[in-house]
Scaffold this active site. Structure first.
Site, PDB file in Angstrom:
ATOM      1  N   LYS A  14       0.867  -1.170   0.000  1.00  0.00           N
ATOM      2  CA  LYS A  14       0.000   0.000   0.000  1.00  0.00           C
ATOM      3  C   LYS A  14       0.908   1.226   0.000  1.00  0.00           C
ATOM      4  O   LYS A  14       1.891   1.273   0.749  1.00  0.00           O
ATOM      5  CB  LYS A  14      -0.891  -0.010   1.246  1.00  0.00           C
ATOM      6  CG  LYS A  14      -1.948   1.078   1.282  1.00  0.00           C
ATOM      7  CD  LYS A  14      -2.805   0.958   2.544  1.00  0.00           C
ATOM      8  CE  LYS A  14      -3.868   2.033   2.600  1.00  0.00           C
ATOM      9  NZ  LYS A  14      -4.669   1.951   3.852  1.00  0.00           N
ATOM     10  N   ASP A 152       4.134   1.033  14.757  1.00  0.00           N
ATOM     11  CA  ASP A 152       2.809   0.979  15.388  1.00  0.00           C
ATOM     12  C   ASP A 152       2.888   1.028  16.907  1.00  0.00           C
ATOM     13  O   ASP A 152       1.936   1.430  17.577  1.00  0.00           O
ATOM     14  CB  ASP A 152       2.103  -0.325  14.991  1.00  0.00           C
ATOM     15  CG  ASP A 152       1.163  -0.134  13.811  1.00  0.00           C
ATOM     16  OD1 ASP A 152       1.422   0.767  13.001  1.00  0.00           O
ATOM     17  OD2 ASP A 152       0.181  -0.887  13.706  1.00  0.00           O
ATOM     18  N   GLY A 214     -12.185  -0.268  13.396  1.00  0.00           N
ATOM     19  CA  GLY A 214     -12.268  -0.703  12.010  1.00  0.00           C
ATOM     20  C   GLY A 214     -12.452  -2.209  12.015  1.00  0.00           C
ATOM     21  O   GLY A 214     -13.094  -2.756  12.910  1.00  0.00           O
ATOM     22  N   ASN A 215     -11.897  -2.905  11.025  1.00  0.00           N
ATOM     23  CA  ASN A 215     -11.924  -4.369  11.102  1.00  0.00           C
ATOM     24  C   ASN A 215     -11.055  -4.830  12.266  1.00  0.00           C
ATOM     25  O   ASN A 215     -11.346  -5.805  12.939  1.00  0.00           O
ATOM     26  CB  ASN A 215     -11.462  -4.998   9.787  1.00  0.00           C
ATOM     27  CG  ASN A 215     -11.880  -6.452   9.677  1.00  0.00           C
ATOM     28  OD1 ASN A 215     -13.008  -6.812   9.998  1.00  0.00           O
ATOM     29  ND2 ASN A 215     -10.963  -7.305   9.257  1.00  0.00           N
ATOM     30  N   GLY A 334     -12.718   3.287  10.183  1.00  0.00           N
ATOM     31  CA  GLY A 334     -13.886   3.008   9.352  1.00  0.00           C
ATOM     32  C   GLY A 334     -15.206   2.970  10.080  1.00  0.00           C
ATOM     33  O   GLY A 334     -16.169   3.654   9.701  1.00  0.00           O
ATOM     34  N   ILE A 335     -15.289   2.181  11.152  1.00  0.00           N
ATOM     35  CA  ILE A 335     -16.523   2.110  11.935  1.00  0.00           C
ATOM     36  C   ILE A 335     -16.670   3.354  12.804  1.00  0.00           C
ATOM     37  O   ILE A 335     -17.742   3.960  12.881  1.00  0.00           O
ATOM     38  CB  ILE A 335     -16.541   0.836  12.801  1.00  0.00           C
ATOM     39  CG1 ILE A 335     -16.580  -0.416  11.913  1.00  0.00           C
ATOM     40  CG2 ILE A 335     -17.731   0.842  13.758  1.00  0.00           C
ATOM     41  CD1 ILE A 335     -16.413  -1.720  12.685  1.00  0.00           C
ATOM     42  N   GLY A 336     -15.599   3.745  13.457  1.00  0.00           N
ATOM     43  CA  GLY A 336     -15.660   4.890  14.362  1.00  0.00           C
ATOM     44  C   GLY A 336     -16.092   6.173  13.684  1.00  0.00           C
ATOM     45  O   GLY A 336     -16.829   6.979  14.253  1.00  0.00           O
TER      46      GLY A 336
END
Length: 402
Positions: A14, A152, A214-215, A334-336
């Protein structure tokens, strides 16, 4: 300066090229299925902006070098390129999973840094080798260009020993470095800085609870701008219920399952990482599919939703106790960022802590930092979009500036 950000996976790359003077991505993309008979490259010019152009190619990529060479061709293409040649790239920033205790901040990649990444392969067997491969590809294709590793685990290195140690025999920590490391640190750090800016509050006075959903999901307790606890542990498996990961469970379940189901350690690991969480409960790991199933009366989907939000709520309470004073609860990823149902359910019943959601504000989606709590709330509830690539690029510049 233009900074190329690379996140190298075991079979993927990516990437994003960012103009750091304007903090704008010039292009981004994903090379997939490296090493398989047919690979795929998706390339976006001016991503997330007016006039975005998307190009898709299918061709085999034998290894990461071939994939990255194709990316360089696209970036510098006479017709579709965003720069004239490689010399317009000033530095490369790499996302690296695990730097252990040795690496507490982003570092310029040298033999020592690569050695640390190798040393932690046993704790990051999927990601660290892939991250190292991305670094070596960059060194081959961009000789002399500075490479910076952004880890990370960095942001969580400020945790005190009482938060990061496990109550196992201390010799296991001393010998094998078994401890909580935490992950998603680049996102939690970006969100912390962005929240301080948004609230107009000095970073070293900011107390927040960050929720990266997210996932993969994790939370962090941030006191005076520094992480003091986080939900993920020695691996990204611990903590919250996730798309396919179980999160917190009784450790005795693992040997019990291995005995009763005749599982190998690798099979038990796969079960907990790939077959559990939302997927294990209802067969779906995408929250959008889960909501559709809930609306159609799927009881397992409803239960999975309740379990998912319940565990986030529990950690908010725990981290509130750890921090003592909370300026904001911040949702991201993504979800947040996009799921008002999850945010509403997580915050429901927390009025006694000063945490509440305004339904109208919660329903807004605009891609900007925003309040979703009512006016006058003791604790701000915020949605702050994350930008890990920009944070990696900024960290890269900071390292080069010294």
């Amino acid at each position: 300066m233009n900074v190329l950000v690379i996140n190298s996976g075991s079979s993927s790359i990516k990437y994003q090229l960012i103009d750091m003077e304007r903090e704008v991505p010039l292009c981004s993309g994903l090379v997939e299925r490296i090493g398989e008979p047919m690979g795929k490259l998706t390339h976006k010019i001016r991503p997330d902006a007016e006039g975005e152009e998307k190009l898709t190619f299918e061709q085999p990529f034998t290894n990461h070098v071939e994939g990255m060479k194709r990316v360089v061709e696209l970036i510098t293409d006479a017709d579709k390129g965003v720069i004239k040649d490689k010399s317009e790239i000033g530095a490369i920033g790499h996302r690296v999973l695990l730097g252990g205790e040795e690496i507490k901040q982003s570092v310029r990649i040298d033999d020592w840094a690569k050695g640390v990444i190798r040393d932690y392969i046993p704790l990051g067997p999927l990601h660290n080798p892939a991250n190292l491969a991305g670094i070596e590809v960059a060194e081959e294709l961009f000789p002399g260009l500075p490479n910076v590793g952004v880890f990370d685990t960095e942001f969580h290195q400020s945790m005190p020993a009482k938060a990061y140690l496990y109550p196992l025999p201390i010799e296991l920590y001393e010998e094998l470095k078994i401890r909580r490391y935490g992950f998603h640190g680049t996102s939690h750090r970006y969100i912390t800085k962005r929240t301080a800016q948004y609230l107009g509050k000095p970073l070293d006075e900011l107390n927040i609870i960050t929720c990266h959903l997210g996932n993969g999901c994790s939370m962090a307790a941030v006191k005076n701008g520094k992480c003091v606890d986080t939900t993920m542990g020695i691996t990204p498996l611990e903590g919250l219920m996730m798309g396919t990961r179980c999160g917190d469970i009784d450790p005795a379940i693992v040997p019990f399952l291995m005995e009763k189901k005749n599982l190998s350690p690798a099979e038990a690991d796969t079960l907990m990482n790939k077959q559990s969480g939302l997927k294990g409960m209802c067969g779906m790991n995408d929250m959008r599919d889960l909501h559709a199933a809930r609306e159609n009366g799927n009881e397992r989907a409803q239960l999975a939703f309740e379990m998912f939000t319940y565990r986030i709520k529990k950690y908010i309470g725990a981290y509130y106790a750890v921090l003592g004073r909370v300026d904001a609860v911040v949702f991201t990823a993504g979800i947040g960022e996009n799921d008002d149902f999850v945010r509403a359910e997580v915050c429901a019943g927390l009025d006694s802590l000063g945490i509440a959601v305004d339904p109208a504000r919660n329903a807004v989606r605009n891609g900007q930092p925003r309040h979703i709590s009512p006016d006058g709330s003791r604790v701000a509830v915020l949605v702050v979009p994350t930008n890990e690539e920009l944070e990696i690029a900024q960290a890269t510049l900071d390292v080069l500036k010294g």
